[in-house]
Design a protein around this motif. Structure first.
Motif, PDB file in Angstrom:
ATOM      1  N   LEU A 165       0.810  -1.220   0.000  1.00  0.00           N
ATOM      2  CA  LEU A 165       0.000   0.000   0.000  1.00  0.00           C
ATOM      3  C   LEU A 165       0.843   1.269   0.000  1.00  0.00           C
ATOM      4  O   LEU A 165       0.330   2.344  -0.304  1.00  0.00           O
ATOM      5  N   ARG A 166       2.118   1.164   0.286  1.00  0.00           N
ATOM      6  CA  ARG A 166       2.991   2.347   0.202  1.00  0.00           C
ATOM      7  C   ARG A 166       3.122   2.837  -1.223  1.00  0.00           C
ATOM      8  O   ARG A 166       3.463   4.001  -1.458  1.00  0.00           O
ATOM      9  N   LEU A 167       2.830   1.959  -2.189  1.00  0.00           N
ATOM     10  CA  LEU A 167       2.901   2.338  -3.602  1.00  0.00           C
ATOM     11  C   LEU A 167       1.598   2.947  -4.110  1.00  0.00           C
ATOM     12  O   LEU A 167       1.534   3.403  -5.250  1.00  0.00           O
TER      13      LEU A 167
ATOM     14  N   HIS B  87      -3.332  -1.171   9.811  1.00  0.00           N
ATOM     15  CA  HIS B  87      -2.238  -1.548   8.911  1.00  0.00           C
ATOM     16  C   HIS B  87      -1.508  -0.311   8.395  1.00  0.00           C
ATOM     17  O   HIS B  87      -0.262  -0.289   8.335  1.00  0.00           O
ATOM     18  N   LEU B  88      -2.259   0.721   8.027  1.00  0.00           N
ATOM     19  CA  LEU B  88      -1.639   1.951   7.526  1.00  0.00           C
ATOM     20  C   LEU B  88      -0.787   2.619   8.601  1.00  0.00           C
ATOM     21  O   LEU B  88       0.286   3.168   8.313  1.00  0.00           O
ATOM     22  N   LEU B  89      -1.259   2.560   9.843  1.00  0.00           N
ATOM     23  CA  LEU B  89      -0.493   3.128  10.947  1.00  0.00           C
ATOM     24  C   LEU B  89       0.823   2.381  11.119  1.00  0.00           C
ATOM     25  O   LEU B  89       1.873   2.998  11.359  1.00  0.00           O
ATOM     26  N   GLU B  90       0.768   1.055  10.986  1.00  0.00           N
ATOM     27  CA  GLU B  90       1.988   0.255  11.087  1.00  0.00           C
ATOM     28  C   GLU B  90       2.973   0.594   9.977  1.00  0.00           C
ATOM     29  O   GLU B  90       4.193   0.584  10.174  1.00  0.00           O
TER      30      GLU B  90
ATOM     31  N   ILE C 157      -3.129  -7.928   0.018  1.00  0.00           N
ATOM     32  CA  ILE C 157      -2.341  -6.803   0.501  1.00  0.00           C
ATOM     33  C   ILE C 157      -1.062  -7.334   1.138  1.00  0.00           C
ATOM     34  O   ILE C 157      -1.103  -8.220   1.997  1.00  0.00           O
ATOM     35  N   ALA C 158       0.062  -6.817   0.707  1.00  0.00           N
ATOM     36  CA  ALA C 158       1.358  -7.283   1.195  1.00  0.00           C
ATOM     37  C   ALA C 158       1.494  -7.054   2.699  1.00  0.00           C
ATOM     38  O   ALA C 158       1.149  -5.978   3.211  1.00  0.00           O
ATOM     39  N   ASN C 159       1.964  -8.071   3.395  1.00  0.00           N
ATOM     40  CA  ASN C 159       2.251  -7.995   4.832  1.00  0.00           C
ATOM     41  C   ASN C 159       1.026  -7.658   5.686  1.00  0.00           C
ATOM     42  O   ASN C 159       1.158  -7.143   6.798  1.00  0.00           O
ATOM     43  N   PHE C 160      -0.148  -7.930   5.150  1.00  0.00           N
ATOM     44  CA  PHE C 160      -1.388  -7.683   5.884  1.00  0.00           C
ATOM     45  C   PHE C 160      -1.847  -9.013   6.476  1.00  0.00           C
ATOM     46  O   PHE C 160      -2.438  -9.844   5.792  1.00  0.00           O
TER      47      PHE C 160
END
Length: 319
Positions: free
Chosen positions: A194-196, A218-221, A277-280
């Protein structure tokens, strides 16, 4: 026991004598007289009249007590129904709007075949509203995620664990990943980072809803934020907007079939991609939720079993 205690309960919900009297099918004067008599009996005021109609601390205490009385009466009726072996009654079951067409048609048919004399009333609304309805005894149980439960008086049984996916159209991928399309689809199929996706417009659920709670965690992490241009609670509208290239969105496992249908029938819509989602690693525990002190008639267990079986194809093992 307070006579006609439901008068008090309805007024405490409406906080308007005219509206409550209309709902109770009595006159404004009758309800007003009832409340004045109740306050005279106990020597306290249960409602503030100005600046606006509201419960006093004594009113809140009375409300809590009358809710317990109401729950006890419901439990008594349910227990007596089992003693009489009466396979008739009414169940009030709640479900969110998005899950309704996935679960309810089959549920109604199967439960009616098993218990034709039991009426199954379905209530379609949001998870926060259904929590309130269980706590005020107007709903027996509901199906929802558990991330936003706010009361210790609620109990739940997990029926499935859902995964979350990102949903994005081909056209948005072309627009925001012009140098990597279509190869990026193979990369994202292994896990979309999601960083992309921070520049891409998104339509998201409201902040106090289960899927949004999981996403925000997840976004906070990751230490990132997304470009949210709209917040809507209806999943089917999310995916229609994705298919119109308005924004990207997110999807829980149970809703994947709806996206597949959009892709199958097209109707001028863009093709939608669904990526993990990666690493989710979090899952959305979907559960049957009810009051911890509620005693159910035996046919409720049959209802639970049918719901669990209908939900089981959407379950994801916890890694």
């Amino acid at each position: 026991m307070v006579n006609n205690y439901k008068y008090f309960l309805v007024l405490s919900e409406e906080l308007n004598i005219s509206s409550a009297a209309k709902r109770l099918f009595i006159s404004h004067q009758c309800l007003s007289k009832y409340i004045k008599g109740l306050e005279a009996r106990y020597g306290v005021s249960f409602f503030e009249r100005k600046p606006k109609f509201a419960l006093t601390p004594a009113g809140k205490t009375m409300l809590d007590t009358l809710r317990q009385i109401e729950l006890s009466e419901q439990n008594l009726e349910n227990q007596l129904a089992d003693i009489k072996d009466a396979k008739s009654g009414t169940i009030h079951f709640g479900i969110t709007e998005g899950r309704y067409p996935i679960i309810v048609p089959k549920l109604l048919k199967e439960f009616h075949n098993l218990h034709p004399k039991v009426k199954l009333n379905i209530h379609r609304t949001t998870s926060p509203q259904m929590q309130e309805m269980v706590l005020n005894n107007s709903l027996d149980l509901f199906l929802s995620g558990v991330s936003n439960l706010v009361s210790h008086n609620l109990k739940y049984e997990i029926v499935v664990n859902e995964r979350m996916y990102i949903v994005i159209s081909d056209n948005l991928l072309k627009q925001y990943f012009p140098n990597d399309y279509p190869q990026c689809k193979e990369t994202f199929a292994k896990g979309a980072d999601l960083r992309l996706f921070q520049q891409i417009p998104f339509v998201l659920n409201k902040e106090n809803f289960n899927s949004r709670i999981l996403l925000d965690k997840h976004l906070l992490e990751l230490g990132v934020s997304l470009n949210c241009i709209n917040e809507l609670t209806q999943p089917d509208i999310h995916y229609l907007l994705c298919a119109e290239d308005y924004a990207a969105s997110f999807c829980l496992t149970m809703y994947l079939s709806g996206i597949n249908q959009l892709n199958q029938f097209k109707n001028g819509y863009s093709h939608l991609n669904v990526f993990p989602i990666a690493n989710f690693t979090s899952v959305n525990p979907l559960a049957l939720i009810y009051h911890k002190n509620k005693k159910f008639p035996s046919y409720i267990q049959d209802l639970k079993n049918i719901i669990k079986r209908l939900c089981s194809p959407y379950s994801t093992p916890i890694e």
